[in-house]
Design a protein around this motif. Sequence first.
Motif, PDB file in Angstrom:
ATOM      1  N   PHE A   1       4.063  -5.089   2.908  1.00  0.00           N
ATOM      2  CA  PHE A   1       5.502  -5.016   2.688  1.00  0.00           C
ATOM      3  C   PHE A   1       6.223  -4.365   3.863  1.00  0.00           C
ATOM      4  N   ALA A   2       5.521  -3.502   4.600  1.00  0.00           N
ATOM      5  CA  ALA A   2       6.139  -2.917   5.781  1.00  0.00           C
ATOM      6  C   ALA A   2       6.427  -4.000   6.819  1.00  0.00           C
TER       7      ALA A   2
ATOM      8  N   THR B   1       2.786  -8.484  12.316  1.00  0.00           N
ATOM      9  CA  THR B   1       2.609  -7.937  10.966  1.00  0.00           C
ATOM     10  C   THR B   1       1.817  -8.856  10.049  1.00  0.00           C
ATOM     11  N   VAL B   2       1.289  -9.948  10.596  1.00  0.00           N
ATOM     12  CA  VAL B   2       0.603 -10.956   9.797  1.00  0.00           C
ATOM     13  C   VAL B   2      -0.876 -11.006  10.158  1.00  0.00           C
TER      14      VAL B   2
ATOM     15  N   THR C   1       0.811  -1.210   0.000  1.00  0.00           N
ATOM     16  CA  THR C   1       0.000   0.000   0.000  1.00  0.00           C
ATOM     17  C   THR C   1       0.847   1.263   0.000  1.00  0.00           C
ATOM     18  N   ARG C   2       2.144   1.113   0.304  1.00  0.00           N
ATOM     19  CA  ARG C   2       3.056   2.251   0.489  1.00  0.00           C
ATOM     20  C   ARG C   2       2.552   3.196   1.577  1.00  0.00           C
ATOM     21  N   SER C   3       1.766   2.648   2.468  1.00  0.00           N
ATOM     22  CA  SER C   3       1.265   3.422   3.594  1.00  0.00           C
ATOM     23  C   SER C   3       2.309   3.456   4.690  1.00  0.00           C
TER      24      SER C   3
ATOM     25  N   GLY D   1      16.252  -3.567   6.247  1.00  0.00           N
ATOM     26  CA  GLY D   1      14.834  -3.696   5.907  1.00  0.00           C
ATOM     27  C   GLY D   1      14.374  -2.760   4.811  1.00  0.00           C
ATOM     28  N   ALA D   2      14.763  -1.484   4.891  1.00  0.00           N
ATOM     29  CA  ALA D   2      14.332  -0.505   3.893  1.00  0.00           C
ATOM     30  C   ALA D   2      14.932  -0.824   2.525  1.00  0.00           C
ATOM     31  N   GLN D   3      16.198  -1.230   2.499  1.00  0.00           N
ATOM     32  CA  GLN D   3      16.835  -1.583   1.235  1.00  0.00           C
ATOM     33  C   GLN D   3      16.231  -2.859   0.653  1.00  0.00           C
TER      34      GLN D   3
END
Length: 368
Positions: free
Chosen positions: A192-193, A286-287, A102-104, A229-231
């Motif tokens: 994805f976060a 996160t699941v 979601t890129r949220s 994580g970000a990479q």
Amino acid sequence: MAGQSGPTHGNLQAGGANADLVLDDGGPGERVRAPRRGRRVLGVLALVVVLLGAVVAGGFLLLSESLGNNVARVPNVFGALEENARPPAGNALTFLLVGTDTRSGEPTTGGDAPADVDPGSQRSDVVMLARVNPDGSEASVVSIPRDSWVDVPGRGMNKINAAYAFGGPSLLIRTVENLTRQRVDHFAVIDFAGFQSMVDSVGGIDVRVAGATSNAGVDFHEGLNHLDGAQALAYVRQRYDLPNGDLDRAKRQQNALRALLAKAASGGALSDPAGLYDLVDATSRTVSVDDTLSNNGLRSLAFDLRGLRPSAVTFLSAPVRGLGRQGAQSVVYLDDQRSSELWNALQSGTLASYAARYPADSLGGTPA
């Protein structure tokens, strides 16, 4: 219904049994000395990572009941499905695994997500079908390209990831079952976060890249790259400037999962109770899983998977006939004949022979 209680054939069973296991290794910082226990945890972690850190994360309720309460449940996933229209239950266990992007800045899956988040409010960027053999010794993960042009029940031909946006988990399950002729026993989704959080919890991952490229301000050089994580998120999100676009992106996603498993296994997370807890805690928060997976059911599943080895997990992609367009949309056309072979091999547990015939469908050592 298998969606509610899981297959009861063989050793695997998704619900009910009380496997009362405890990691009693003396305290944080002490290493696990019992080889059998280490293999058990490794087997569970294999599926945690392979299955997008999803369904079997609850298996680590061996550590704490509270971790199970962290795992968010998606209600009524199977309730809307007509039993007589579904494939018959088999003796293996099959999971539909979804990743959303979601890129949220806020979580959209897992226990930390707001209560009013609709799990089908966005399209799925990752669609994987995972099958665990009845004895729990082998597993297979097949990626279905998100832009696959398929029949979505009640909606006609569309991209497979549109099914999730149209009708949430239930419609996506119907679509996948119709496409693959495989019965889905359980559903799990992670954004994805959440994946980024899992990578950071093990101190980053190492992936090989076929050629220098960049995405979202992150440069990847040819050869081995260490990613936080970000990479890692930039790595699995990239599709532009890759030779095969989304198809290469799907292989990167599998490659990142494989690297996460390797890092956890070699970096000590499996033998360090504190490190293990960090990974499991990040995963559990996160699941989201279907509400037929109780805490006891997850414990039972963890016990059944105690013999699984990372080397016994096969990664494949659904075969593609070509790329094209439907109106303004870029789409992927699956190879119907080879897909039929693939789904038959998945059903019969003979994916190794399929992969030997079609090595291009397998995850190689260095994806783009």
